[in-house]
Design a protein around this motif. Structure first.
Motif, PDB file in Angstrom:
ATOM      1  N   ARG A   1       0.825  -1.214   0.000  1.00  0.00           N
ATOM      2  CA  ARG A   1       0.000   0.000   0.000  1.00  0.00           C
ATOM      3  C   ARG A   1       0.857   1.260   0.000  1.00  0.00           C
ATOM      4  O   ARG A   1       1.721   1.429   0.855  1.00  0.00           O
ATOM      5  CB  ARG A   1      -0.915   0.004   1.224  1.00  0.00           C
ATOM      6  CG  ARG A   1      -2.169  -0.804   1.044  1.00  0.00           C
ATOM      7  CD  ARG A   1      -3.023  -0.717   2.266  1.00  0.00           C
ATOM      8  NE  ARG A   1      -2.290  -1.144   3.441  1.00  0.00           N
ATOM      9  CZ  ARG A   1      -2.865  -1.421   4.611  1.00  0.00           C
ATOM     10  NH1 ARG A   1      -4.149  -1.308   4.751  1.00  0.00           N
ATOM     11  NH2 ARG A   1      -2.135  -1.809   5.637  1.00  0.00           N
ATOM     12  N   SER A   2       0.578   2.148  -0.953  1.00  0.00           N
ATOM     13  CA  SER A   2       1.281   3.423  -1.006  1.00  0.00           C
ATOM     14  C   SER A   2       0.640   4.395  -0.025  1.00  0.00           C
ATOM     15  O   SER A   2      -0.440   4.137   0.528  1.00  0.00           O
ATOM     16  CB  SER A   2       1.219   3.994  -2.423  1.00  0.00           C
ATOM     17  OG  SER A   2      -0.128   4.294  -2.767  1.00  0.00           O
ATOM     18  N   ASP A   3       1.307   5.540   0.166  1.00  0.00           N
ATOM     19  CA  ASP A   3       0.732   6.575   1.030  1.00  0.00           C
ATOM     20  C   ASP A   3      -0.609   7.043   0.486  1.00  0.00           C
ATOM     21  O   ASP A   3      -1.544   7.310   1.248  1.00  0.00           O
ATOM     22  CB  ASP A   3       1.697   7.764   1.134  1.00  0.00           C
ATOM     23  CG  ASP A   3       2.968   7.406   1.904  1.00  0.00           C
ATOM     24  OD1 ASP A   3       2.935   6.404   2.642  1.00  0.00           O
ATOM     25  OD2 ASP A   3       3.977   8.128   1.756  1.00  0.00           O
ATOM     26  N   ALA A   4      -0.700   7.144  -0.846  1.00  0.00           N
ATOM     27  CA  ALA A   4      -1.960   7.580  -1.463  1.00  0.00           C
ATOM     28  C   ALA A   4      -3.071   6.569  -1.202  1.00  0.00           C
ATOM     29  O   ALA A   4      -4.221   6.945  -0.918  1.00  0.00           O
ATOM     30  CB  ALA A   4      -1.763   7.774  -2.964  1.00  0.00           C
ATOM     31  N   GLU A   5      -2.744   5.269  -1.292  1.00  0.00           N
ATOM     32  CA  GLU A   5      -3.759   4.242  -1.050  1.00  0.00           C
ATOM     33  C   GLU A   5      -4.212   4.247   0.407  1.00  0.00           C
ATOM     34  O   GLU A   5      -5.413   4.085   0.693  1.00  0.00           O
ATOM     35  CB  GLU A   5      -3.204   2.865  -1.438  1.00  0.00           C
ATOM     36  CG  GLU A   5      -3.070   2.665  -2.926  1.00  0.00           C
ATOM     37  CD  GLU A   5      -2.330   1.388  -3.269  1.00  0.00           C
ATOM     38  OE1 GLU A   5      -2.738   0.727  -4.237  1.00  0.00           O
ATOM     39  OE2 GLU A   5      -1.354   1.055  -2.578  1.00  0.00           O
ATOM     40  N   GLU A   6      -3.267   4.424   1.314  1.00  0.00           N
ATOM     41  CA  GLU A   6      -3.641   4.477   2.727  1.00  0.00           C
ATOM     42  C   GLU A   6      -4.523   5.688   3.013  1.00  0.00           C
ATOM     43  O   GLU A   6      -5.499   5.599   3.766  1.00  0.00           O
ATOM     44  CB  GLU A   6      -2.385   4.505   3.597  1.00  0.00           C
ATOM     45  CG  GLU A   6      -1.617   3.189   3.593  1.00  0.00           C
ATOM     46  CD  GLU A   6      -0.497   3.171   4.623  1.00  0.00           C
ATOM     47  OE1 GLU A   6      -0.423   4.111   5.435  1.00  0.00           O
ATOM     48  OE2 GLU A   6       0.297   2.214   4.611  1.00  0.00           O
ATOM     49  N   LEU A   7      -4.180   6.851   2.407  1.00  0.00           N
ATOM     50  CA  LEU A   7      -5.006   8.042   2.589  1.00  0.00           C
ATOM     51  C   LEU A   7      -6.393   7.834   1.985  1.00  0.00           C
ATOM     52  O   LEU A   7      -7.402   8.244   2.574  1.00  0.00           O
ATOM     53  CB  LEU A   7      -4.319   9.249   1.941  1.00  0.00           C
ATOM     54  CG  LEU A   7      -5.093  10.578   2.031  1.00  0.00           C
ATOM     55  CD1 LEU A   7      -5.387  10.958   3.475  1.00  0.00           C
ATOM     56  CD2 LEU A   7      -4.331  11.692   1.315  1.00  0.00           C
ATOM     57  N   TYR A   8      -6.435   7.173   0.824  1.00  0.00           N
ATOM     58  CA  TYR A   8      -7.725   6.902   0.183  1.00  0.00           C
ATOM     59  C   TYR A   8      -8.593   6.033   1.090  1.00  0.00           C
ATOM     60  O   TYR A   8      -9.795   6.299   1.263  1.00  0.00           O
ATOM     61  CB  TYR A   8      -7.500   6.208  -1.161  1.00  0.00           C
ATOM     62  CG  TYR A   8      -8.764   5.793  -1.865  1.00  0.00           C
ATOM     63  CD1 TYR A   8      -9.588   6.729  -2.472  1.00  0.00           C
ATOM     64  CD2 TYR A   8      -9.149   4.453  -1.908  1.00  0.00           C
ATOM     65  CE1 TYR A   8     -10.759   6.353  -3.112  1.00  0.00           C
ATOM     66  CE2 TYR A   8     -10.308   4.064  -2.550  1.00  0.00           C
ATOM     67  CZ  TYR A   8     -11.108   5.012  -3.151  1.00  0.00           C
ATOM     68  OH  TYR A   8     -12.268   4.628  -3.773  1.00  0.00           O
ATOM     69  N   GLU A   9      -8.015   4.984   1.655  1.00  0.00           N
ATOM     70  CA  GLU A   9      -8.765   4.126   2.576  1.00  0.00           C
ATOM     71  C   GLU A   9      -9.267   4.921   3.776  1.00  0.00           C
ATOM     72  O   GLU A   9     -10.403   4.737   4.236  1.00  0.00           O
ATOM     73  CB  GLU A   9      -7.887   2.964   3.047  1.00  0.00           C
ATOM     74  CG  GLU A   9      -7.608   1.931   1.978  1.00  0.00           C
ATOM     75  CD  GLU A   9      -6.785   0.765   2.502  1.00  0.00           C
ATOM     76  OE1 GLU A   9      -6.692   0.627   3.738  1.00  0.00           O
ATOM     77  OE2 GLU A   9      -6.237   0.000   1.691  1.00  0.00           O
ATOM     78  N   LEU A  10      -8.415   5.813   4.298  1.00  0.00           N
ATOM     79  CA  LEU A  10      -8.805   6.639   5.435  1.00  0.00           C
ATOM     80  C   LEU A  10      -9.983   7.540   5.082  1.00  0.00           C
ATOM     81  O   LEU A  10     -10.972   7.618   5.825  1.00  0.00           O
ATOM     82  CB  LEU A  10      -7.604   7.484   5.879  1.00  0.00           C
ATOM     83  CG  LEU A  10      -7.877   8.548   6.963  1.00  0.00           C
ATOM     84  CD1 LEU A  10      -8.246   7.888   8.278  1.00  0.00           C
ATOM     85  CD2 LEU A  10      -6.667   9.451   7.133  1.00  0.00           C
ATOM     86  N   LEU A  11      -9.905   8.205   3.937  1.00  0.00           N
ATOM     87  CA  LEU A  11     -10.968   9.122   3.529  1.00  0.00           C
ATOM     88  C   LEU A  11     -12.273   8.381   3.247  1.00  0.00           C
ATOM     89  O   LEU A  11     -13.352   8.813   3.671  1.00  0.00           O
ATOM     90  CB  LEU A  11     -10.531   9.905   2.288  1.00  0.00           C
ATOM     91  CG  LEU A  11      -9.331  10.842   2.459  1.00  0.00           C
ATOM     92  CD1 LEU A  11      -8.948  11.481   1.128  1.00  0.00           C
ATOM     93  CD2 LEU A  11      -9.624  11.925   3.492  1.00  0.00           C
ATOM     94  N   VAL A  12     -12.169   7.261   2.526  1.00  0.00           N
ATOM     95  CA  VAL A  12     -13.382   6.487   2.204  1.00  0.00           C
ATOM     96  C   VAL A  12     -13.996   5.913   3.472  1.00  0.00           C
ATOM     97  O   VAL A  12     -15.220   5.918   3.648  1.00  0.00           O
ATOM     98  CB  VAL A  12     -13.050   5.368   1.190  1.00  0.00           C
ATOM     99  CG1 VAL A  12     -14.229   4.411   1.047  1.00  0.00           C
ATOM    100  CG2 VAL A  12     -12.705   5.968  -0.165  1.00  0.00           C
ATOM    101  N   GLY A  13     -13.154   5.424   4.364  1.00  0.00           N
ATOM    102  CA  GLY A  13     -13.671   4.885   5.626  1.00  0.00           C
ATOM    103  C   GLY A  13     -14.402   5.945   6.427  1.00  0.00           C
ATOM    104  O   GLY A  13     -15.495   5.704   6.961  1.00  0.00           O
ATOM    105  N   ARG A  14     -13.797   7.128   6.512  1.00  0.00           N
ATOM    106  CA  ARG A  14     -14.464   8.210   7.245  1.00  0.00           C
ATOM    107  C   ARG A  14     -15.742   8.644   6.549  1.00  0.00           C
ATOM    108  O   ARG A  14     -16.747   8.940   7.206  1.00  0.00           O
ATOM    109  CB  ARG A  14     -13.499   9.394   7.391  1.00  0.00           C
ATOM    110  CG  ARG A  14     -14.084  10.570   8.175  1.00  0.00           C
ATOM    111  CD  ARG A  14     -14.544  10.155   9.557  1.00  0.00           C
ATOM    112  NE  ARG A  14     -15.350  11.176  10.197  1.00  0.00           N
ATOM    113  CZ  ARG A  14     -16.120  10.980  11.256  1.00  0.00           C
ATOM    114  NH1 ARG A  14     -16.206   9.760  11.794  1.00  0.00           N
ATOM    115  NH2 ARG A  14     -16.818  11.959  11.780  1.00  0.00           N
TER     116      ARG A  14
END
Length: 576
Positions: free
Chosen positions: A421-434
């Motif tokens: 997982r890249s930083d962008a993918e982790e941020l995407y998961e964080l944003l979608v989860g929220r």
């Protein structure tokens, strides 16, 4: 002061385990990216070397009946069923044909290398070669491995344990018979024995799948008609343990001549509830509660099992039989490599999505061996031939697998340029989860307001706060997707798969209630299946061009033949 006994003593031992685990957790948090489960194993080994006593017996039943069902259920429930089905050919062939072939290869090689009778060597191979879902699930989740690679390795590990236990049971019975009667191996291993063992594998796997499916559907029907998240958590707990015990013990004991795999039953039930159940039978609140509960349960069980494996490793026996362990380690890795590479490449010829060669390297090195082999070797009777050697070898190979292979997995992925997982993918998961959490909060506020439990002014405060956050989240997600086209494409494909599944479900409902005839319905469903195959191959049927269709459905040609005028023809706008 009188020493504590009974439940108090057991609670003190359990508390000691969690104190050690908490210390390990702090250590891992401080040093950064280091697998928590492997750190636990190393801490357990240190406890064993230092002679610190933890009076919790690591037994065959504790691993198989207490620890394994929740880990299998949580792993299956969080596996995307669509990805699992897409890779099912590789998973099944590796888990059945590959495992049987590897057991034969290691058994024959071990007969000469270890000096064991062939049956005992084959039994060791049957114990050690099934890849361990407990270890694999924990490690791949921590490393953030690519989804398809995770599904391949985790899927194989979830399936091949059921097959491995059947082979182990067959060989175990043959060893006992050979030992007690002094019968030669050639008289025991006949075509009839091989045919019977093959039939047992089919019955165990199919029977376990049916038990898991029936139990899962029964719980699904209750959850579908219920909206009480605490009760639904309990229902999933009953399903995880119940499906395992029902297949492994109740039905197997009742039928007598047949064995049903509890592993396969629990995996099947988990796949059903985690996918169809989550989609159709759980509210947003229930999903959050159920999956958070199982995530916590898996974490606690992993904590116990890895620490206890380390603490209960027989260090003296491992050192005494070090030569056998050093022989076994490369032979186990070579036996796995000897089946993964040829089988993966043979299956690649018959599927749309071949497994890349780099992934095959990880499938070999990521085939970890841990709790299942240890559970099987701990279940051997005291008078079993070469028991001390087998126990030392299983613990030694498991320790190498978990520590050396586990610790180097991230480096191997990096060397092969397999992106986690890249930083962008982790941020995407964080944003979608929220964003999903905010949606759930808005739905909850609406229900409370409609029920009269929130006044109008408080309700407006809630909506204003969450709607502003939702707007900010949408803007952040839009910017992230614009800057990372690969994320947008992945979201498109994932969303498209879900939408197409809903289309298919709606058509099946229309066929059942007579709105659409069967012949027309089957033709439409066949087209949706073609779209799904295309999406699974990585090609979208959706275009961002407003003047074109991404996929020309057959109803368009039918309508044109009838004489209807359409805005689009063959992906081009009409002249009107």
């Amino acid at each position: 002061m009188v020493a504590e006994t009974g439940i108090a003593a057991e609670l003190i031992d359990l508390l000691s385990v969690f104190i050690i685990a908490a210390g390990v957790g702090v250590f891992v948090a401080k040093i950064g990216r280091f697998p928590y489960t492997i750190a636990l194993l190393l801490a357990g080994l240190a406890v064993s070397i230092l002679g610190i006593t933890i009076d919790i017996e690591l037994s065959h039943d504790l691993i198989l009946l207490v620890f394994l069902p929740p880990l299998l259920f949580e792993g299956a429930a969080t596996t995307d069923l669509e990805h699992f089905r897409t890779n099912l050919s590789h998973i099944l062939v590796l888990a059945v044909v590959g495992l049987i072939t590897a057991i034969f290869l290691l058994g024959v090689a071990g007969h000469y290398a270890f000096g064991f009778p062939l049956l005992v060597s084959l039994l060791f191979a049957a114990m050690i070669l099934p890849t361990d879902p407990v270890s694999v699930l924990a490690l791949f989740e921590e490393l953030g491995a690519p989804e398809r690679l995770s599904v391949l390795v985790e899927g194989e590990s979830l399936v091949n344990d059921g097959v491995g236990v059947v082979i182990f049971s067959t060989l175990f019975a043959l060893v006992i018979e050979s030992t007690e009667a002094g019968t030669d191996l050639a008289e025991l291993v006949t075509l009839e024995t091989i045919a019977a063992a093959s039939a047992d594998i089919v019955v165990a796997s199919a029977g376990g799948a049916v038990v898991g499916l029936v139990a899962g559907l029964a719980v699904y029907q209750v959850m579908y008609r219920l909206d009480e998240h605490m009760t639904e958590i309990v229902l999933t707990l009953v399903l995880a343990y119940g499906s395992f015990l029902l297949a492994e013990h109740t039905l197997s004991d009742a039928i007598g001549d047949f064995y049903f795999s509890g592993v396969i039953a629990t995996v099947t039930a988990g796949l059903l509830i985690g996918n169809r159940g989550a989609e159709h039978a759980m509210s947003a609140q229930t999903k959050i509660s159920v999956f958070n509960t199982w995530d916590t349960a898996a974490f606690l069980v992993n904590t116990l099992i890895f620490l206890l494996i380390g603490a209960k490793t027989p260090i003296h026996q491992v050192l005494t039989h070090g030569r056998l362990i050093l022989l076994a380690i490369p032979l186990v890795v070579l036996a796995r490599a000897a089946v993964v590479y040829p089988i993966a490449n043979i299956v690649n010829r018959f599927v749309n999505r071949p497994v890349p060669f780099d992934y095959q390297h990880i499938m070999v090195w990521g085939g970890l061996h841990g709790s299942i082999p240890i559970a099987l070797v701990l279940g051997l009777p005291p008078n079993f031939p070469h028991l001390e050697e087998l126990r030392a070898m299983v613990f030694g190979v498991a320790a190498f697998s978990l520590v050396v292979q586990g610790l180097t997995m991230g480096n191997v992925m990096g060397a092969l340029d397999i992106v986690t997982r890249s930083d962008a993918e982790e941020l995407y998961e964080l944003l979608v989860g929220r964003a999903r959490a905010v949606d759930a909060a808005l739905e909850s506020a609406d229900r409370l307001h409609e029920a009269g439990e929130l006044s109008a002014s408080v309700y407006e405060d809630f909506r204003g706060e969450y709607e502003r956050e939702k707007e900010d989240l949408n803007e952040a997600i839009a910017q992230l997707l614009e800057n990372n086209p690969e994320l947008r494409r992945e979201e498109l494909l994932v969303g498209e798969r879900r939408v197409l599944k809903q289309e298919k479900s709606a058509l099946m409902d229309a066929m059942r209630n007579g709105t659409v005839s069967d012949d027309v319905g089957h033709r439409l469903i066949e087209e949706i299946d073609l779209k799904i195959d295309r999406v699974q191959s990585g090609d979208s049927t959706v275009t961002d061009r407003p003047d074109q269709e991404g996929y020309e459905e057959f109803w368009r040609s039918q309508a044109q033949e009838y004489g209807l005028e359409l805005p689009f023809e063959s992906g081009k706008p009409s002249d009107d």
